[in-house]
Design an enzyme around this catalytic site. Sequence first.
Site, PDB file in Angstrom:
ATOM      1  N   ARG A  44      19.670  13.005 -27.407  1.00  0.00           N
ATOM      2  CA  ARG A  44      19.423  13.201 -25.986  1.00  0.00           C
ATOM      3  C   ARG A  44      19.691  11.879 -25.275  1.00  0.00           C
ATOM      4  O   ARG A  44      19.472  10.804 -25.822  1.00  0.00           O
ATOM      5  CB  ARG A  44      17.984  13.661 -25.720  1.00  0.00           C
ATOM      6  CG  ARG A  44      17.670  15.091 -26.139  1.00  0.00           C
ATOM      7  CD  ARG A  44      18.435  16.106 -25.296  1.00  0.00           C
ATOM      8  NE  ARG A  44      18.036  17.481 -25.579  1.00  0.00           N
ATOM      9  CZ  ARG A  44      18.596  18.252 -26.492  1.00  0.00           C
ATOM     10  NH1 ARG A  44      19.576  17.760 -27.263  1.00  0.00           N
ATOM     11  NH2 ARG A  44      18.189  19.502 -26.666  1.00  0.00           N
TER      12      ARG A  44
ATOM     13  N   GLU B  25      22.244  15.806 -16.784  1.00  0.00           N
ATOM     14  CA  GLU B  25      23.366  16.673 -17.144  1.00  0.00           C
ATOM     15  C   GLU B  25      23.465  17.825 -16.147  1.00  0.00           C
ATOM     16  O   GLU B  25      22.450  18.405 -15.760  1.00  0.00           O
ATOM     17  CB  GLU B  25      23.183  17.212 -18.566  1.00  0.00           C
ATOM     18  CG  GLU B  25      23.197  16.108 -19.619  1.00  0.00           C
ATOM     19  CD  GLU B  25      23.098  16.626 -21.052  1.00  0.00           C
ATOM     20  OE1 GLU B  25      23.027  17.868 -21.235  1.00  0.00           O
ATOM     21  OE2 GLU B  25      23.090  15.813 -21.983  1.00  0.00           O
TER      22      GLU B  25
ATOM     23  N   HIS C 100      27.911  17.776 -23.950  1.00  0.00           N
ATOM     24  CA  HIS C 100      26.798  18.339 -24.715  1.00  0.00           C
ATOM     25  C   HIS C 100      27.251  19.574 -25.501  1.00  0.00           C
ATOM     26  O   HIS C 100      26.638  20.643 -25.442  1.00  0.00           O
ATOM     27  CB  HIS C 100      25.622  18.694 -23.793  1.00  0.00           C
ATOM     28  CG  HIS C 100      24.301  18.708 -24.526  1.00  0.00           C
ATOM     29  ND1 HIS C 100      23.111  18.425 -23.909  1.00  0.00           N
ATOM     30  CD2 HIS C 100      23.987  18.977 -25.826  1.00  0.00           C
ATOM     31  CE1 HIS C 100      22.115  18.523 -24.774  1.00  0.00           C
ATOM     32  NE2 HIS C 100      22.632  18.859 -25.949  1.00  0.00           N
TER      33      HIS C 100
END
Length: 323
Positions: A232, A261, A280
């Site tokens: 993360r 994000e 991601h």
Amino acid sequence: MWKIAALMPLPPEVIELVFAPLKGRADVILPATRDRAGQHAALAEADLAVGDFTGELPMDAAAVAAAPRLAFLQQPQVGVDTCDLDALTAAGVVVANTAGANTRSVAEWAVGAAFALCRRLAWVDRRMREGGWPQLDIGGRELHAQRVGILGYGAIGAQAAGLFHALGCRVSYWSRTPKDGAVGEYLALDDLLSTSDVLVVTVALTPETEGLVGPERLALLPPNALLVNVARGGIVPDEAVLAALDSGRLAGAALDVFEGEPLPPGHPLRSHEQVLLSPHTAGASAQAQMNVIGQVMANLTAVLDGRPVEHVVNGLPPLVHRR
């Protein structure tokens, strides 16, 4: 009929296909709008929910309060950092993730990204597309000669450690406690950083790990180290990564995750020459997605059958009862 709120941002026809095996046993509710109001309206009548893997619709305390009938939340991913586990647990909501579903996918991405950084593949590709021929400017290094540090030794960290070890890398790792049978040497956190030519971040984001590797710890890395983050963004803050790149402490970074994000347009990381970017998706191989769908549907079917669910993350009994 059980009612399932499906919060994932997938087209309705895909949702219908995914949930087809439950037809006649459960009704699927989709948010009318992709915002908090739409989320809360869908949750208001839901017995079960499948969370939003993008984090756009987090299961925070407000969402839990909007779901008085909710008995079970299935996250279609491993991470549960967008869930208020305390609020969910207090409300009696069993929470499960899809542990192990994307382990190989993420680990392979980490290794591939390390290869790309070592040989500057993205940089070379950009120069070639611009019309250049950077044959004398590449340099690069061989991955097997790098000391690889794995930050976090869960399923993904263990898988990545095994892959790097198989390639001939010297592997070390850090986790809260040493692991029996682990690949590589256990080191204290600062010792791991000071001896890692390639630092691979796989540890889960928790209040204890947020900001774990900030400017001071990045400064411990050997000169020209490489960073691969598949965990993360908040664990290694974006600004700290940029500063380490600009100072030369980091020779390159491969980032699949970011503090915010999607990564905003114009963010300095988007234009940095030494950064390999990914939205991601390290865990989004076709095989991993099928694994996730399989685990989600297996748990939902277990609820409808009156059987215990698997991979509960908030300590509640795995047998889900209608509220």
